[in-house]
Enzyme design. Sequence first.
Site, short mmCIF file in Angstrom:
data_model
loop_
_atom_site.label_atom_id
_atom_site.label_comp_id
_atom_site.label_asym_id
_atom_site.label_seq_id
_atom_site.Cartn_x
_atom_site.Cartn_y
_atom_site.Cartn_z
CB VAL A 125 -0.94 0.01 1.23
CG1 VAL A 125 -1.70 1.33 1.31
CG2 VAL A 125 -1.91 -1.16 1.15
NE ARG A 155 9.17 -2.73 0.56
CZ ARG A 155 8.80 -2.96 -0.68
NH1 ARG A 155 9.52 -3.76 -1.47
NH2 ARG A 155 7.69 -2.43 -1.16
CB CYS A 184 -7.99 -6.92 2.21
SG CYS A 184 -6.86 -5.53 2.11
#
Length: 428
Positions: A12, A35, A265
């Site tokens: 996101v 990351r 989700c």
Amino acid sequence: MHKIAVIGLGYVGLPLAVEFGKKYMTVGFDINEGRVKELNSGKDSTLEVADDELKEVLASTNDYDNDGLIITTDSEVLKHCNFFVITVPTPTDRNNRPVLTPLKKASETVGKVLKKGDYVVYESTVYPGATEEECIPVLEQHSGLKFNEDFFVGYSPERINPGDKKHTVTKILKVTSGSTPESAEVIDQLYKSVITAGTYKAASLKVAEAAKVIENSQRDINIAFVNELSKIFNRMDIDTIEVLEAAGTKWNFLPFRPGLVGGHCIGVDPYYLAQKAQEVGYHPEIILAGRRLNDTMGQYVASEVVKLMINKDIKVKGAKVLMLGITFKENCPDIRNTKAIDVHQQLVDFGLEVDLYDPWADAQEVKHEYGINIVTKEEQISASYDAVVLTVAHKEFLAVDVKKYLNTGGVLYDVKSILPKETVDGRL
């Protein structure tokens, strides 16, 4: 001038940070050093942002006055920003209870650098009221500032669909909201400057939170309905896909298909709404019933495979099975909350020897998350199998005849119902 910080650079946060970085000075902050190092090298392992696009927007580490994206683990850099967007995960624990720890930690990080006149917008999926009840007190505590006097808060739910190259962040209409009418307008205008699909200003933070959590709950319930139909029609020896195709000729029939319902989700959000409903004294029956049914589908698939093997006189204990796919959806490396792992576990519990092949998944990540070894290249598949179970519809699996992995007389089960009906022994 807006100077933006995006907290959390996953599926996101990164695409949003890249879009903001094209028009504003933007800091992308993440606590994961690996990351951050990867992204600063111009590579995104989630595949949500093309490497060329990422490299083009990356800015100099100390350039706080011009457009561009600075990616860092240093929270001190956040002091240069006045608009904070929090996009951290909101998972559930093993008992399906909401886990808000990442959200509170991110709020703490932002609270320590918050200044008068700043804005904080949350995008993480939560239950209605969580922003005001759980997050704002943390911001006030660590900043020493007063909510709606010194700083303002918004909620703008993420609608990212991992692996979807058509519905990208700028092409999905964005719901926005603010803690005051004036802040709602500021927040809406900022998002409108990068979201080409436009925005929708919700009436309040709670309305925006509720809108997000019911989007995925609605989808979860609809898929649970067709999963139940699949179980019923299987007992009646009726092909579920053929039934759905026939019913789909009516203009208002909703085209949902049976399957494994996981991911970050749909497999999680209904529990957030259910938890809050129970706190206010209501036991949600339909929401939890749909989630319970969808959570049984891995066990159901494994049982159907074993039944087909028995019907073909294949000895189950010690039989070799190849599973095709471990990610939660096709053509995407995301393994979070994948329900394919339920199929794997059930097959192992039946005494089968299961190999798993997925060209999209990261083998080290799967090992760390689920404790199993997978192969990521077809040439690593050395055996032939008593059964093959296609669990994820990756394009690589559609490009080959998967029956080549089978022993003569073996079982081919198609969870996704994408292979020709006449070539498989069973499908949902």
